[in-house]
Design a protein around this motif. Structure first.
Motif, PDB file in Angstrom:
ATOM      1  N   GLU A 179      -5.057 -17.543  -0.746  1.00  0.00           N
ATOM      2  CA  GLU A 179      -5.200 -16.241  -1.393  1.00  0.00           C
ATOM      3  C   GLU A 179      -3.785 -15.734  -1.643  1.00  0.00           C
ATOM      4  OE1 GLU A 179      -5.615 -11.697  -1.495  1.00  0.00           O
ATOM      5  OE2 GLU A 179      -4.895 -12.748   0.264  1.00  0.00           O
ATOM      6  N   PHE A 205       0.853  -1.194   0.000  1.00  0.00           N
ATOM      7  CA  PHE A 205       0.000   0.000   0.000  1.00  0.00           C
ATOM      8  C   PHE A 205       0.892   1.248   0.000  1.00  0.00           C
ATOM      9  CE2 PHE A 205      -3.223  -2.639   2.646  1.00  0.00           C
ATOM     10  CZ  PHE A 205      -3.871  -3.084   1.508  1.00  0.00           C
ATOM     11  N   GLN A 261      -1.337  -3.457  11.274  1.00  0.00           N
ATOM     12  CA  GLN A 261      -1.368  -4.903  11.035  1.00  0.00           C
ATOM     13  C   GLN A 261       0.043  -5.450  11.222  1.00  0.00           C
ATOM     14  OE1 GLN A 261      -3.269  -4.012   7.231  1.00  0.00           O
ATOM     15  NE2 GLN A 261      -4.766  -5.641   7.570  1.00  0.00           N
ATOM     16  N   ALA A 312      -3.456 -13.572   2.391  1.00  0.00           N
ATOM     17  CA  ALA A 312      -2.093 -13.043   2.215  1.00  0.00           C
ATOM     18  C   ALA A 312      -1.029 -14.074   2.573  1.00  0.00           C
ATOM     19  CB  ALA A 312      -1.920 -11.778   3.059  1.00  0.00           C
TER      20      ALA A 312
END
Ligand code: GLC
Length: 659
Positions: free
Chosen positions: A336, A236, A262, A295
């Motif tokens: 994922e 990000f 996080q 993730a």
């Protein structure tokens, strides 16, 4: 004193199971009837080697394996009878998730259920899922997160309670049971790369507890962070630049791949592994059937790399799966891993991990190539790139999808692009501009997500319908373009449903929902335009589908339902049969051939707004005679020209088998 239950010894031999663990397992199983105890030990024998070899990343794999077997025994002993039955059923039908009648749907609980009704409210709306033919429901993160902002729930503060506004763990168990009674399997996220900084492990770490400090990557100064940063990308770059965050209380830098709140877990610590394994077993005992390993690519760090897709990630997944299979074999894993095509198949198991890691994985490449084909009206790159992806283990399946809740990153490999005379960088740039409407002739209404000025990388947000051009056509009042946009959506869904695996429909896409114009009105969403394509499902539209059969919503929904029905009747679409993409000899028409013992199934997909003709020789080369085929999407023989070519209308798809 109560009755003393004898601890019967294990009927199988588990090499190097520590004696203390063997005894502890025996004690946990002691209250169970003999057949249950035997079943446990047989499963332990079956998965012991997978467990131990997976744990070889740790200094003492047998001790860790022993601890895990104790956790598995405790969970197994506490597992409800109906779930034990489900376990047996799944072991007898291990292909349950590969079957062509599997169809998934993904939604946020509070954006699907009526306002304020939470998890019980989802059960009240199970009819919509049944009408669509859905057999698998992924509810977006619903375990208790930190207070907002929490990355849409991906910053979990407590894995053992449900978000209070949505309900309780008992509600979760009840919902799973109701769904199961309706033949729908519940999928939840397991956010295993990181926890919220408010999670009790992080709180203990901050208070100075050395045991919990070791749950995280904590560095006193910038030496190590800087060394890692040299090769780390940024996930990000806009709202969370860098991969480390200074924490005053820790008085140290802590690894934070995603947002600063996080905290990445240190999977090199076996205590972290055991904690997560226990979380997994607890969710399985609440009736969760699929865990989405969020993730997962990021869970192992190695200096000098991008710290994604490291071999240890697959070893650890193998060990996690082994624990789950022993205690709760009805549970399967979905990876994922939004990574490049070369790394992707490893999540379903390559080499020594063949068939031993995740059962399901997101087919990110297919999703990207669908949008690439629709923008370029060309199938050359997609046919090349998708054909190059190795066959997956026959016991696994792709999750195929047109959209999910995340942005689209253009995972197009430079080598694939070069092989078809494209420049990868330029093509990715073209797709970003095209889908954000910044390209002459673009039909799309996407939004720029995380433009990284350093790398030029630009991702895209937007609902499937907005990306496919429905919004623009409606604004312009252009009927022809609206037909094209609806055609693109249905073509995309046909590719997703015709690939094999579990197609997952993102909530709202079944009614061609546009970008949510109010997405940024929730304060904590305002920075993150992924919320533009996460709208609350518009039940007024759903309820009125029959009243306006010509609306984009009704056309897409009708088309999808018909495809779901056709799909369920085609054994060729079982996920164990591989899909071979190839050009068809007609420009802009992709072929996807599946060789099944019952004969070939050929999907053909016209990605252009023009009529196209697939030559008779091409179909014959796939073993089909144009005069003796059936198109399962229309239920009729396809139109054939006087030269025996197949005629496809704009954006038409066909699913052909011999009649
Ligand atoms: C996954 C989720 C995404 C989230 C990220 C961090 O990629 O899909 O929404 O931001 O993980 O948890």
């Amino acid at each position: 004193m109560g009755p003393v239950t004898a601890v019967t010894p294990s009927p199988v031999s588990l090499p190097d199971l520590p004696v203390a663990s063997a005894r502890a397992v025996g004690e946990r199983l002691a209250p169970l009837p003999a057949h249950r105890r035997t079943t446990f030990w047989l499963r332990a024998r079956r998965w012991w080697d997978d467990l131990v070899t997976g744990l070889e990343v740790y200094a003492d794999p047998h001790t860790v394996a022993g601890r895990l077997l104790e956790l598995a025994a405790a969970a197994y002993a506490g597992r409800a009878d109906d779930l034990h039955v489900l376990d047996e059923q799944r072991l007898l039908e291990p292909d349950w998730f590969q079957r062509p009648d599997m169809v998934g749907y993904a939604a946020y609980t509070e954006r699907y259920a009526a306002s304020g009704t939470g998890l019980p409210g989802v059960a009240e709306r199970v009819d919509h899922l049944r009408d669509l033919g859905v057999t698998y429901l992924h509810l977006m993160p619903l375990l208790e997160p930190r207070p907002a902002p929490n990355d849409g729930g991906y910053a979990v503060a407590d894995y053992r309670s449900v978000r209070p506004d949505l309900g309780t763990m008992d509600d979760l168990r009840d919902l799973a049971a109701t769904l199961r009674a309706n033949r729908v399997s519940l999928c939840l996220d397991l956010v295993l790369n990181h926890v919220a900084q408010e999670h009790e492990w992080a709180v203990a770490a901050r208070s100075g507890d050395p045991h919990y400090r070791d749950y995280f990557y904590v560095y006193a100064d910038r030496t190590e962070p800087d060394a890692f940063e040299a090769t780390l990308p940024e996930v990000f770059p806009d709202f969370a630049p860098g991969n480390f965050t200074w924490d005053e209380e820790l008085s140290a830098w802590v690894w934070t791949t995603f947002n600063a709140y996080q905290w990445d877990l240190n999977w090199a610590n076996p205590d972290v592994f055991c904690e997560m394994a226990d979380v997994i077993l607890n969710l399985a005992n609440h009736g969760v059937e699929v865990l989405r390993l969020d993730a997962i690519a990021f869970t192992w760090k190695r200096k000098g790399t991008n710290c994604q897709n490291q071999p240890e990630v697959h070893q650890l997944t193998q060990a996690l799966r082994a624990v789950a299979r022993i205690a709760a074999p009805a549970l399967v894993f979905k990876a994922e891993a939004i990574v490049g095509p070369d790394d992707l198949v490893h999540y379903l198991g390559r080499g020594v991990h063949h068939g031993k890691v995740s059962d399901l994985a997101y087919h990110n490449s297919l999703m990207v190539q669908i949008w690439s084909m629709l923008a370029s009206r060309d199938v050359t790159l997609a046919a090349h790139a998708l054909a190059r992806i190795p066959a997956i283990p026959s016991t696994t399946a792709w999750i195929t999808y047109l959209r999910c809740h995340d942005d689209i990153g253009w995972a197009i490999d430079d080598g694939d692009a070069a092989a078809v005379q494209l420049n990868g960088y330029e093509h990715r740039g073209f797709l970003s501009r095209f889908y954000t409407g910044d390209f002459e002739g673009s039909f799309a209404d996407g939004l720029v997500f995380q433009h990284n000025l350093a790398t030029g990388d630009m991702r895209v947000s937007g609902s499937a319908a907005s990306l496919a051009g429905v919004g623009r056509a409606l604004r312009d009042g252009d009927r022809g373009r609206l037909d094209d946009a609806v055609g693109r959506l249905l073509l995309g869904h046909a590719l997703v449903l015709g690939w094999g695996g579990i197609p997952v429909i993102w909530s709202g896409d079944e009614i061609a929902a546009l970008n949510d114009p109010h997405w940024d009105e929730v304060a904590e969403h305002a920075e993150d335009n992924r919320w533009a394509h996460r709208p609350a499902l518009d039940w007024d539209v759903v309820d009125a589908l029959a009243d306006d059969p010509g609306s984009p919503a009704a056309r897409v929904c009708r088309g999808l339902r018909a495809m779901v029905r056709a799909r369920a009747s085609l054994p060729h679409l079982h996920a164990s049969v591989s899909a071979h993409p190839l050009p068809t000899g007609a420009p802009g028409v992709l072929g996807v051939v599946r060789q099944h013992p019952l004969g070939a199934m050929v999907g053909i997909y016209n990605v252009t707004e023009h009529d196209r003709y697939v030559p008779a020789w091409w179909l014959a080369a796939q073993g089909l005679d144009p005069h003796a085929v059936l198109d399962h999407l229309t239920g009729a023989p396809p139109p054939v020209t006087e030269y025996d070519d197949l005629r496809l209308a704009a954006y038409q798809a066909m699913w052909l088998t011999a009649r």
